[in-house]
Design a protein around this motif. Sequence first.
Motif, PDB file in Angstrom:
ATOM      1  N   VAL A  69     -21.646  50.984  -0.862  1.00 45.47           N
ATOM      2  CA  VAL A  69     -21.643  49.693  -0.169  1.00 45.47           C
ATOM      3  C   VAL A  69     -21.190  48.590  -1.121  1.00 45.47           C
ATOM      4  O   VAL A  69     -20.382  47.721  -0.748  1.00 45.47           O
ATOM      5  CB  VAL A  69     -23.046  49.373   0.396  1.00 45.47           C
ATOM      6  CG1 VAL A  69     -23.111  47.929   0.901  1.00 45.47           C
ATOM      7  CG2 VAL A  69     -23.397  50.328   1.523  1.00 45.47           C
ATOM      8  N   ASN A  70     -21.688  48.632  -2.350  1.00 41.79           N
ATOM      9  CA  ASN A  70     -21.280  47.669  -3.370  1.00 41.79           C
ATOM     10  C   ASN A  70     -19.770  47.708  -3.585  1.00 41.79           C
ATOM     11  O   ASN A  70     -19.087  46.676  -3.623  1.00 41.79           O
ATOM     12  CB  ASN A  70     -22.010  47.979  -4.684  1.00 41.79           C
ATOM     13  CG  ASN A  70     -21.927  46.861  -5.715  1.00 41.79           C
ATOM     14  OD1 ASN A  70     -22.638  46.871  -6.712  1.00 41.79           O
ATOM     15  ND2 ASN A  70     -21.087  45.865  -5.496  1.00 41.79           N
ATOM     16  N   GLY A  71     -19.224  48.910  -3.695  1.00 45.85           N
ATOM     17  CA  GLY A  71     -17.780  49.060  -3.898  1.00 45.85           C
ATOM     18  C   GLY A  71     -16.968  48.543  -2.723  1.00 45.85           C
ATOM     19  O   GLY A  71     -15.958  47.852  -2.906  1.00 45.85           O
ATOM     20  N   VAL A  72     -17.407  48.854  -1.518  1.00 43.30           N
ATOM     21  CA  VAL A  72     -16.691  48.403  -0.318  1.00 43.30           C
ATOM     22  C   VAL A  72     -16.667  46.883  -0.244  1.00 43.30           C
ATOM     23  O   VAL A  72     -15.631  46.271   0.074  1.00 43.30           O
ATOM     24  CB  VAL A  72     -17.342  48.993   0.953  1.00 43.30           C
ATOM     25  CG1 VAL A  72     -16.797  48.310   2.212  1.00 43.30           C
ATOM     26  CG2 VAL A  72     -17.098  50.492   1.029  1.00 43.30           C
ATOM     27  N   LEU A  73     -17.776  46.230  -0.558  1.00 43.20           N
ATOM     28  CA  LEU A  73     -17.848  44.773  -0.486  1.00 43.20           C
ATOM     29  C   LEU A  73     -16.953  44.118  -1.545  1.00 43.20           C
ATOM     30  O   LEU A  73     -16.390  43.044  -1.304  1.00 43.20           O
ATOM     31  CB  LEU A  73     -19.293  44.309  -0.641  1.00 43.20           C
ATOM     32  CG  LEU A  73     -20.208  44.652   0.548  1.00 43.20           C
ATOM     33  CD1 LEU A  73     -21.654  44.287   0.249  1.00 43.20           C
ATOM     34  CD2 LEU A  73     -19.737  43.925   1.805  1.00 43.20           C
ATOM     35  N   ILE A  74     -16.803  44.758  -2.702  1.00 46.50           N
ATOM     36  CA  ILE A  74     -15.879  44.236  -3.719  1.00 46.50           C
ATOM     37  C   ILE A  74     -14.448  44.296  -3.198  1.00 46.50           C
ATOM     38  O   ILE A  74     -13.668  43.350  -3.355  1.00 46.50           O
ATOM     39  CB  ILE A  74     -16.006  45.031  -5.037  1.00 46.50           C
ATOM     40  CG1 ILE A  74     -17.341  44.716  -5.724  1.00 46.50           C
ATOM     41  CG2 ILE A  74     -14.843  44.707  -5.980  1.00 46.50           C
ATOM     42  CD1 ILE A  74     -17.617  45.554  -6.945  1.00 46.50           C
TER      43      ILE A  74
END
Length: 234
Positions: A8-13
């Motif tokens: 999720v962190n990667g997708v939001l970046i």
Amino acid sequence: MVLFGTLVNGVLIVVGSILGLFFTKIPERYKETVMHGIGLAVILIGLQMAFESDGIIIVLLSLLSGAIIGELIHLEEGLNRLGTWIGSKFTTTNDNFSVAQGFVTASLIFVIGAMSVIGALDSGIRGDHEILITKGVIDGFVALVLTTTLGFGVVFSVVPVVVYQGSIALFATQIEKWLPEAFLNGLITEVTAVGGLLIVAIGFNLLKVVTIRIGNLLPSIFTVALIYYIYYII
């Protein structure tokens, strides 16, 4: 799913970086002022983290040993070459440095910090992804702003973020079998403090107060574990 928070962190970046591409035509004076604001906020965050240390000598020895290792292996040069190589696959030669700068700066901001370590540990140990999801929202916003100034090289920072946090989360599923809780809590505190000082350095670089080779200080994030272990058993 152990890696849910990290993904999720990667997708939001990525989402933040893509949105930032639509705002690259903002006048330079706006970008400069916004970047100064980010720099000041980054310094504040770093100082808050650094003040958590219970042993300044541990932080000092970690930074010194990390700096020596980083300079010996020319880590920052390697990171810049990696960013330039990535940039060469997508841009003209004149844009390569900008892509490298965006990649390295964003990677350092997103990877270094308490939320990366604690969030990944929470994901692995307790299956709680709240910290990493919260971090993802913050990172997405920062990625948007950084992309308007540093270009689309920021989006490539998702790779070290996912690898770093994912590795910690996977490792954390087994960590309680090896490390006592008291040691683990103390280690997180000192890693947070060292990371905080590196974030302060990032802030100074963003403000162009001084140029610090932060990449060559990165090994201190790992040497602090060894130094704290020695301190713990003495």
